[in-house]
Design a protein around this motif. Structure first.
Motif, PDB file in Angstrom:
ATOM      1  N   LEU A  31      -3.953   1.446  -8.580  1.00  0.00           N
ATOM      2  CA  LEU A  31      -2.805   0.401  -8.408  1.00  0.00           C
ATOM      3  C   LEU A  31      -3.173  -0.236  -7.181  1.00  0.00           C
ATOM      4  O   LEU A  31      -3.494   0.140  -6.125  1.00  0.00           O
ATOM      5  N   ASP A  32      -3.223  -1.735  -7.351  1.00  0.00           N
ATOM      6  CA  ASP A  32      -3.467  -2.592  -6.293  1.00  0.00           C
ATOM      7  C   ASP A  32      -2.263  -3.103  -5.909  1.00  0.00           C
ATOM      8  O   ASP A  32      -1.648  -4.185  -6.166  1.00  0.00           O
ATOM      9  N   ASP A  33      -1.534  -2.511  -4.839  1.00  0.00           N
ATOM     10  CA  ASP A  33      -0.206  -2.791  -4.220  1.00  0.00           C
ATOM     11  C   ASP A  33      -0.349  -3.492  -2.951  1.00  0.00           C
ATOM     12  O   ASP A  33       0.720  -3.481  -2.112  1.00  0.00           O
ATOM     13  N   ALA A  34      -1.709  -4.165  -2.622  1.00  0.00           N
ATOM     14  CA  ALA A  34      -1.784  -4.895  -1.614  1.00  0.00           C
ATOM     15  C   ALA A  34      -0.626  -5.986  -1.366  1.00  0.00           C
ATOM     16  O   ALA A  34      -0.330  -6.576  -0.377  1.00  0.00           O
ATOM     17  N   THR A  86       4.815   0.370 -12.792  1.00  0.00           N
ATOM     18  CA  THR A  86       5.137  -1.240 -12.634  1.00  0.00           C
ATOM     19  C   THR A  86       5.847  -1.452 -11.490  1.00  0.00           C
ATOM     20  O   THR A  86       6.845  -0.604 -11.333  1.00  0.00           O
ATOM     21  N   LEU A  87       5.707  -2.314 -10.634  1.00  0.00           N
ATOM     22  CA  LEU A  87       6.598  -2.800  -9.561  1.00  0.00           C
ATOM     23  C   LEU A  87       6.943  -4.098  -9.815  1.00  0.00           C
ATOM     24  O   LEU A  87       6.154  -5.000 -10.063  1.00  0.00           O
ATOM     25  N   TYR A  88       8.290  -4.298  -9.618  1.00  0.00           N
ATOM     26  CA  TYR A  88       9.018  -5.342  -9.893  1.00  0.00           C
ATOM     27  C   TYR A  88       9.675  -5.917  -8.528  1.00  0.00           C
ATOM     28  O   TYR A  88      10.701  -5.244  -8.270  1.00  0.00           O
ATOM     29  N   VAL A 118       4.666  -8.989  -9.375  1.00  0.00           N
ATOM     30  CA  VAL A 118       4.798  -8.071 -10.246  1.00  0.00           C
ATOM     31  C   VAL A 118       3.375  -7.329 -10.279  1.00  0.00           C
ATOM     32  O   VAL A 118       2.349  -7.956 -10.229  1.00  0.00           O
ATOM     33  N   VAL A 119       3.453  -5.974 -10.084  1.00  0.00           N
ATOM     34  CA  VAL A 119       1.977  -5.104  -9.990  1.00  0.00           C
ATOM     35  C   VAL A 119       1.991  -3.961 -11.007  1.00  0.00           C
ATOM     36  O   VAL A 119       3.050  -3.528 -11.168  1.00  0.00           O
ATOM     37  N   GLY A 139       0.797  -1.145   0.071  1.00  0.00           N
ATOM     38  CA  GLY A 139       0.055  -0.003   0.027  1.00  0.00           C
ATOM     39  C   GLY A 139       0.881   1.335  -0.121  1.00  0.00           C
ATOM     40  O   GLY A 139       0.201   2.402  -0.251  1.00  0.00           O
ATOM     41  N   SER A 140       2.095   1.161   0.222  1.00  0.00           N
ATOM     42  CA  SER A 140       2.851   2.518   0.456  1.00  0.00           C
ATOM     43  C   SER A 140       3.246   3.196  -1.126  1.00  0.00           C
ATOM     44  O   SER A 140       3.138   4.319  -0.905  1.00  0.00           O
TER      45      SER A 140
END
Length: 124
Positions: free
Chosen positions: A29-32, A52-54, A37-38, A14-15
């Motif tokens: 963005l669902d970064d739970a 994009t989160l890797y 990879v998000v 969530g940060s």
């Protein structure tokens, strides 16, 4: 197309969305679950942004955050890293210049932002 990339140590769920919601006009963005990879999107003014989160970048403890768009709120990786550090209060790293895929990495130096300040360090 502008792209910025930063690396966040020990990313908390969530940060990233919390940080980006304070910087962009729109964030989806669902970064739970930051262990996978998000992909998400955002908007800054009239420009769309790909997010994009890797996880597991440069070792298990860092997550790469890649932001791509015609217009971003930051002019450099370092400016983006400073904003992220203020919001997340965890170690952030980024490249020292305008590196492009295929360019040699000079001396393996990276900006490290943390409670000790901003320093150019060798990533090891």
């Amino acid at each position: 197309m502008q792209d910025l990339e930063i690396y966040v140590r020990d990313l908390e769920p969530g940060s990233v969305s919390d940080w980006l919601e304070s910087q962009l006009d729109e964030v989806q963005l669902d970064d739970a679950d930051v262990a996978r990879v998000v992909k998400g999107q955002g908007r800054y003014g009239s420009a769309g942004i790909r997010i994009t989160l890797y996880p597991g970048a440069s070792g298990k403890r860092f997550t790469s955050i890649l932001l791509e768009g015609e217009s971003l709120p930051w002019s450099s990786d370092l400016a983006c890293a400073r904003s992220a550090w203020r919001a997340m209060d965890t170690e952030i790293r980024c490249s020292p210049g305008e590196w492009k895929e295929g360019d040699p990495v000079e001396d393996d130096k990276w900006w490290r932002l943390d409670h000790r300040g901003e320093q150019l360090v060798v990533w090891s």
